[in-house]
Design a protein around this motif. Structure first.
Motif, PDB file in Angstrom:
ATOM      1  N   ALA A 282       0.820  -1.222   0.000  1.00 14.93           N
ATOM      2  CA  ALA A 282       0.000   0.000   0.000  1.00 14.93           C
ATOM      3  C   ALA A 282       0.850   1.267   0.000  1.00 14.93           C
ATOM      4  O   ALA A 282       0.456   2.295  -0.547  1.00 14.93           O
ATOM      5  CB  ALA A 282      -0.921  -0.004   1.223  1.00 14.93           C
ATOM      6  N   ILE A 283       2.039   1.190   0.656  1.00 12.37           N
ATOM      7  CA  ILE A 283       2.888   2.393   0.795  1.00 12.37           C
ATOM      8  C   ILE A 283       4.304   1.995   0.358  1.00 12.37           C
ATOM      9  O   ILE A 283       5.168   1.706   1.196  1.00 12.37           O
ATOM     10  CB  ILE A 283       2.920   2.877   2.279  1.00 12.37           C
ATOM     11  CG1 ILE A 283       1.530   2.810   2.919  1.00 12.37           C
ATOM     12  CG2 ILE A 283       3.521   4.265   2.404  1.00 12.37           C
ATOM     13  CD1 ILE A 283       1.537   2.837   4.444  1.00 12.37           C
ATOM     14  N   PRO A 284       4.577   1.965  -0.940  1.00  5.55           N
ATOM     15  CA  PRO A 284       5.838   1.394  -1.413  1.00  5.55           C
ATOM     16  C   PRO A 284       7.079   2.081  -0.834  1.00  5.55           C
ATOM     17  O   PRO A 284       8.091   1.440  -0.603  1.00  5.55           O
ATOM     18  CB  PRO A 284       5.767   1.593  -2.931  1.00  5.55           C
ATOM     19  CG  PRO A 284       4.327   1.790  -3.231  1.00  5.55           C
ATOM     20  CD  PRO A 284       3.698   2.409  -2.024  1.00  5.55           C
ATOM     21  N   ASP A 285       7.006   3.408  -0.563  1.00 10.34           N
ATOM     22  CA  ASP A 285       8.209   4.084  -0.058  1.00 10.34           C
ATOM     23  C   ASP A 285       8.247   4.159   1.473  1.00 10.34           C
ATOM     24  O   ASP A 285       8.957   4.973   2.052  1.00 10.34           O
ATOM     25  CB  ASP A 285       8.316   5.492  -0.671  1.00 10.34           C
ATOM     26  CG  ASP A 285       6.981   6.239  -0.614  1.00 10.34           C
ATOM     27  OD1 ASP A 285       5.975   5.619  -0.196  1.00 10.34           O
ATOM     28  OD2 ASP A 285       6.937   7.432  -0.979  1.00 10.34           O
ATOM     29  N   VAL A 286       7.493   3.297   2.142  1.00  7.55           N
ATOM     30  CA  VAL A 286       7.418   3.353   3.608  1.00  7.55           C
ATOM     31  C   VAL A 286       8.757   2.968   4.259  1.00  7.55           C
ATOM     32  O   VAL A 286       9.487   2.122   3.738  1.00  7.55           O
ATOM     33  CB  VAL A 286       6.290   2.411   4.121  1.00  7.55           C
ATOM     34  CG1 VAL A 286       6.667   0.942   3.987  1.00  7.55           C
ATOM     35  CG2 VAL A 286       5.914   2.738   5.560  1.00  7.55           C
ATOM     36  N   ALA A 287       9.086   3.638   5.365  1.00  7.47           N
ATOM     37  CA  ALA A 287      10.230   3.203   6.182  1.00  7.47           C
ATOM     38  C   ALA A 287       9.646   2.524   7.415  1.00  7.47           C
ATOM     39  O   ALA A 287       8.644   2.987   7.975  1.00  7.47           O
ATOM     40  CB  ALA A 287      11.063   4.406   6.590  1.00  7.47           C
ATOM     41  N   LEU A 288      10.269   1.422   7.804  1.00 10.94           N
ATOM     42  CA  LEU A 288       9.751   0.660   8.948  1.00 10.94           C
ATOM     43  C   LEU A 288      10.791   0.617  10.053  1.00 10.94           C
ATOM     44  O   LEU A 288      11.980   0.425   9.787  1.00 10.94           O
ATOM     45  CB  LEU A 288       9.426  -0.772   8.521  1.00 10.94           C
ATOM     46  CG  LEU A 288       8.268  -0.952   7.536  1.00 10.94           C
ATOM     47  CD1 LEU A 288       8.197  -2.396   7.061  1.00 10.94           C
ATOM     48  CD2 LEU A 288       6.940  -0.543   8.186  1.00 10.94           C
ATOM     49  N   SER A 289      10.320   0.777  11.277  1.00 11.18           N
ATOM     50  CA  SER A 289      11.230   0.552  12.397  1.00 11.18           C
ATOM     51  C   SER A 289      10.560  -0.436  13.343  1.00 11.18           C
ATOM     52  O   SER A 289       9.351  -0.685  13.250  1.00 11.18           O
ATOM     53  CB  SER A 289      11.575   1.864  13.100  1.00 11.18           C
ATOM     54  OG  SER A 289      10.470   2.335  13.812  1.00 11.18           O
ATOM     55  N   THR A 290      11.362  -1.032  14.216  1.00 15.01           N
ATOM     56  CA  THR A 290      10.816  -2.071  15.089  1.00 15.01           C
ATOM     57  C   THR A 290      11.557  -2.111  16.416  1.00 15.01           C
ATOM     58  O   THR A 290      12.618  -1.491  16.560  1.00 15.01           O
ATOM     59  CB  THR A 290      10.902  -3.448  14.391  1.00 15.01           C
ATOM     60  OG1 THR A 290      10.010  -4.355  15.044  1.00 15.01           O
ATOM     61  CG2 THR A 290      12.307  -4.038  14.417  1.00 15.01           C
ATOM     62  N   ASP A 291      10.970  -2.806  17.387  1.00 16.06           N
ATOM     63  CA  ASP A 291      11.630  -3.073  18.672  1.00 16.06           C
ATOM     64  C   ASP A 291      11.796  -4.585  18.809  1.00 16.06           C
ATOM     65  O   ASP A 291      10.890  -5.347  18.430  1.00 16.06           O
ATOM     66  CB  ASP A 291      10.768  -2.643  19.865  1.00 16.06           C
ATOM     67  CG  ASP A 291      10.503  -1.155  19.947  1.00 16.06           C
ATOM     68  OD1 ASP A 291      10.897  -0.432  19.023  1.00 16.06           O
ATOM     69  OD2 ASP A 291       9.882  -0.737  20.943  1.00 16.06           O
ATOM     70  N   VAL A 292      12.923  -4.976  19.372  1.00 16.10           N
ATOM     71  CA  VAL A 292      13.225  -6.399  19.560  1.00 16.10           C
ATOM     72  C   VAL A 292      13.808  -6.589  20.957  1.00 16.10           C
ATOM     73  O   VAL A 292      14.561  -5.746  21.426  1.00 16.10           O
ATOM     74  CB  VAL A 292      14.267  -6.828  18.486  1.00 16.10           C
ATOM     75  CG1 VAL A 292      14.923  -8.125  18.859  1.00 16.10           C
ATOM     76  CG2 VAL A 292      13.632  -6.928  17.113  1.00 16.10           C
ATOM     77  N   ILE A 293      13.413  -7.678  21.603  1.00 12.60           N
ATOM     78  CA  ILE A 293      14.033  -8.022  22.892  1.00 12.60           C
ATOM     79  C   ILE A 293      14.864  -9.285  22.689  1.00 12.60           C
ATOM     80  O   ILE A 293      14.369 -10.260  22.108  1.00 12.60           O
ATOM     81  CB  ILE A 293      12.962  -8.281  23.977  1.00 12.60           C
ATOM     82  CG1 ILE A 293      12.150  -7.003  24.233  1.00 12.60           C
ATOM     83  CG2 ILE A 293      13.605  -8.770  25.272  1.00 12.60           C
ATOM     84  CD1 ILE A 293      11.014  -7.174  25.244  1.00 12.60           C
ATOM     85  N   VAL A 294      16.111  -9.282  23.153  1.00 15.93           N
ATOM     86  CA  VAL A 294      16.927 -10.510  23.092  1.00 15.93           C
ATOM     87  C   VAL A 294      17.151 -11.038  24.500  1.00 15.93           C
ATOM     88  O   VAL A 294      17.133 -10.276  25.468  1.00 15.93           O
ATOM     89  CB  VAL A 294      18.297 -10.284  22.407  1.00 15.93           C
ATOM     90  CG1 VAL A 294      18.126  -9.959  20.947  1.00 15.93           C
ATOM     91  CG2 VAL A 294      19.122  -9.222  23.124  1.00 15.93           C
ATOM     92  N   GLY A 295      17.329 -12.368  24.593  1.00 16.13           N
ATOM     93  CA  GLY A 295      17.638 -12.984  25.891  1.00 16.13           C
ATOM     94  C   GLY A 295      16.426 -13.088  26.786  1.00 16.13           C
ATOM     95  O   GLY A 295      16.555 -13.117  28.020  1.00 16.13           O
ATOM     96  N   PHE A 296      15.217 -13.149  26.192  1.00 18.07           N
ATOM     97  CA  PHE A 296      14.019 -13.379  27.010  1.00 18.07           C
ATOM     98  C   PHE A 296      14.138 -14.773  27.629  1.00 18.07           C
ATOM     99  O   PHE A 296      14.824 -15.660  27.090  1.00 18.07           O
ATOM    100  CB  PHE A 296      12.756 -13.277  26.142  1.00 18.07           C
ATOM    101  CG  PHE A 296      11.484 -13.380  26.935  1.00 18.07           C
ATOM    102  CD1 PHE A 296      11.141 -12.384  27.839  1.00 18.07           C
ATOM    103  CD2 PHE A 296      10.645 -14.482  26.799  1.00 18.07           C
ATOM    104  CE1 PHE A 296       9.976 -12.477  28.597  1.00 18.07           C
ATOM    105  CE2 PHE A 296       9.482 -14.584  27.546  1.00 18.07           C
ATOM    106  CZ  PHE A 296       9.147 -13.581  28.453  1.00 18.07           C
ATOM    107  N   CYS A 297      13.448 -14.999  28.750  1.00 12.87           N
ATOM    108  CA  CYS A 297      13.523 -16.249  29.517  1.00 12.87           C
ATOM    109  C   CYS A 297      13.490 -17.481  28.597  1.00 12.87           C
ATOM    110  O   CYS A 297      12.519 -17.634  27.839  1.00 12.87           O
ATOM    111  CB  CYS A 297      12.364 -16.326  30.498  1.00 12.87           C
ATOM    112  SG  CYS A 297      12.123 -14.812  31.411  1.00 12.87           S
TER     113      CYS A 297
END
Ligand code: SAM
Ligand code: SF4
Length: 459
Positions: A282-297
């Motif tokens: 739908a939005i070809p020029d979209v920039a995406l950001s995200t959050d990630v957690i490492v080392g979860f139980c």
């Protein structure tokens, strides 16, 4: 004149809360000082999302013991997410603190300041936007969070979800616009759930549509979105509304379904991948950001590698990676063992940071030699700093004042975290209409095609 100092750590919501409290104090005749030692009133706005943030606040509170001892009439306040429903422990640990205020519950301090100053105070702090707003302002649209991701302390501290009305938010945006704000970022822990608790049938797409009509606001963004709540209506609003920026922050937290389940994230990674596909369609020029957690139980090496695989597949523009930090009172803290050693968590975090540095470098490289449109926010380290619609930081040199102007910049250097550029030779401030430069070449590029789409009313 009485002076106040606010120190803020944590998320954008905390920054917005601090601005609002500052506004209320300025209404009562207080003046902001950058120097806590000079202030009559010091407020620390705290964060407890991770242990590191909590430690920082405790250190800052302790460093103010001498200031309070030497000036017993001065007021020290701890506010924000460090303050839960019970304050006995905090009162014991930080006996020099006068007020403990839960997030957004600033009225006791405002009433105290009002009495001290002998000036009546406003009772609706939501209607007090920052008195010294900058080019870009945060506007909280939904408070609290009803999800209980097992690792997260936020719902225990910020309470149930409460959306503000569209009318209030439009009124606030108009007020901000009159004070020179050009870009608004709508905030919520789950911003794409905006409106579900209101009587009228309304959502974030309606709100974006309403803010789109506010005069002299050039751009609108929103964060943070939850994959479950990112509806097609919201995606379409970003695709079609002239002012809605092509930038979406969409945390996925883990690329492994068993870990997502243990985190109580209500989607499978396959759902997330197809959502990203729909957004990009739908939005070809979209920039995406995200959050990630490492080392979860219990996160195994293989499960960690599933997260890496998602990052490599999607190639986000920005990734915020955090090492899991157990938070007292959360479901994960009660039910699971925090069994990944700190050293291993940090190793995983570093792997993701290095991967993302490579991806961001590669994604920004094609912008070299391109002309990008930015909204100039301020001068930083002798250079003008602005952002593209896709939230990329761009710096350029110029002796004139470009604050709040939309300008185009020719990119001369790209890196993973920012771009450098020059103004085209012909650019002059007189080219601007209330900060908007009219470039004829807009006709050929993607911005023009978007600007040509008549503003659609989303129904
Ligand atoms: N509401 C948003 C969402 O659903 O993703 C995020 C808000 S949360 C306050 C901001 C980020 O902090 C989360 O996306 C998560 O990555 C991180 N975070 C929250 N609790 C954490 C914890 N206990 N340990 C490490 N990171 C954490
Ligand atoms: Fe925390 Fe989950 Fe709510 Fe985000 S959605 S604030 S991570 S509980």
């Amino acid at each position: 004149m009485a002076q106040y100092h606010i120190w803020t750590v944590g998320c954008q919501m905390n920054k917005a809360d601090s601005d609002r409290l500052g506004s209320a104090l300025e209404d009562l005749g207080y003046e902001f000082t950058n120097d806590a030692e000079q202030a009559d009133m010091v407020i620390l706005n705290s964060c407890v999302v991770r242990q590191g943030a909590e430690d920082k606040v405790a250190a800052r509170l302790n460093s103010l013991q001498g200031w309070k001892r030497n000036n017993p009439n001065n007021t020290l306040t701890l506010m924000g997410c460090m303050v839960g429903p019970k304050t006995d422990e905090l009162e014991k640990q930080f006996a020099h603190v006068d007020f403990f205020l839960r997030p957004q519950e600033f009225m006791p301090l405002v009433e105290f300041a009002s009495e001290r100053q002998g000036v009546p105070c406003s009772t609706d702090l939501d209607l007090l936007p920052p008195t010294q707003p900058q080019v870009s302002a945060y506007v909280p649209v939904i408070h609290g969070c009803d999800d209980f991701c097992t690792y997260c302390i936020v719902p225990y501290r910020r309470g149930r979800e409460r959306s503000r009305s569209i009318q209030d938010l439009v009124r606030e945006s108009e007020m901000l616009s009159r004070r020179g704000v050009k870009e608004i970022t709508l905030l919520g822990q789950i911003v794409d759930r905006y409106g579900h608790d209101l009587e009228e049938d309304t959502d974030l797409a309606d709100l974006l549509n309403a803010i789109n009509s506010v005069e002299n606001i050039h751009r609108v963004r929103f964060l943070t979105s939850h994959p479950r709540d990112m509806s097609q209506r919201i995606i379409d609003a970003v695709a079609h509304l002239e002012k809605a920026c092509e930038w979406i922050n969409l945390p996925f937290q883990s690329g492994d379904n068993a870990i997502l389940n243990a985190m109580r994230r209500p989607y499978r990674i396959e759902d997330y991948l197809s959502l990203v596909e729909r957004i990009r369609d739908a939005i070809p020029d979209v920039a995406l950001s995200t959050d990630v957690i490492v080392g979860f139980c219990g996160e195994t090496e293989e499960q960690f590698e599933n997260t890496i695989a998602v990052l490599e597949k999607i190639r986000f523009d920005t990734v915020f990676v955090a090492a899991y930090s157990t938070r007292t009172g959360t479901i994960a803290d009660r039910k699971f063992q925090d069994d990944i050693p700190v050293k291993e968590k940090l190793r995983r975090k570093k792997i993701i940071e290095e991967l993302q540095e490579r991806i961001a470098t590669e994604k920004n490289a094609p912008l070299l030699g391109e002309r990008v449109e930015i909204l100039v926010e301020k001068k930083q380290k002798e250079k003008w700093m602005g952002r593209t619609r896709t939230n990329k930081l761009v710096f350029f040199d110029d002796s004139r004042d470009w604050t709040g102007k939309l300008v185009e910049v020719d990119v001369t250097h790209t890196g993973p975290w920012s771009l450098q550029g020059n103004l085209p030779d012909t650019t002059s401030i007189s080219d601007t209409i209330d900060g908007i430069i009219e470039y004829s070449h807009f006709k050929d590029d993607t911005h023009q095609s978007k600007n040509e789409i008549p503003l659609k009313t989303i129904t």
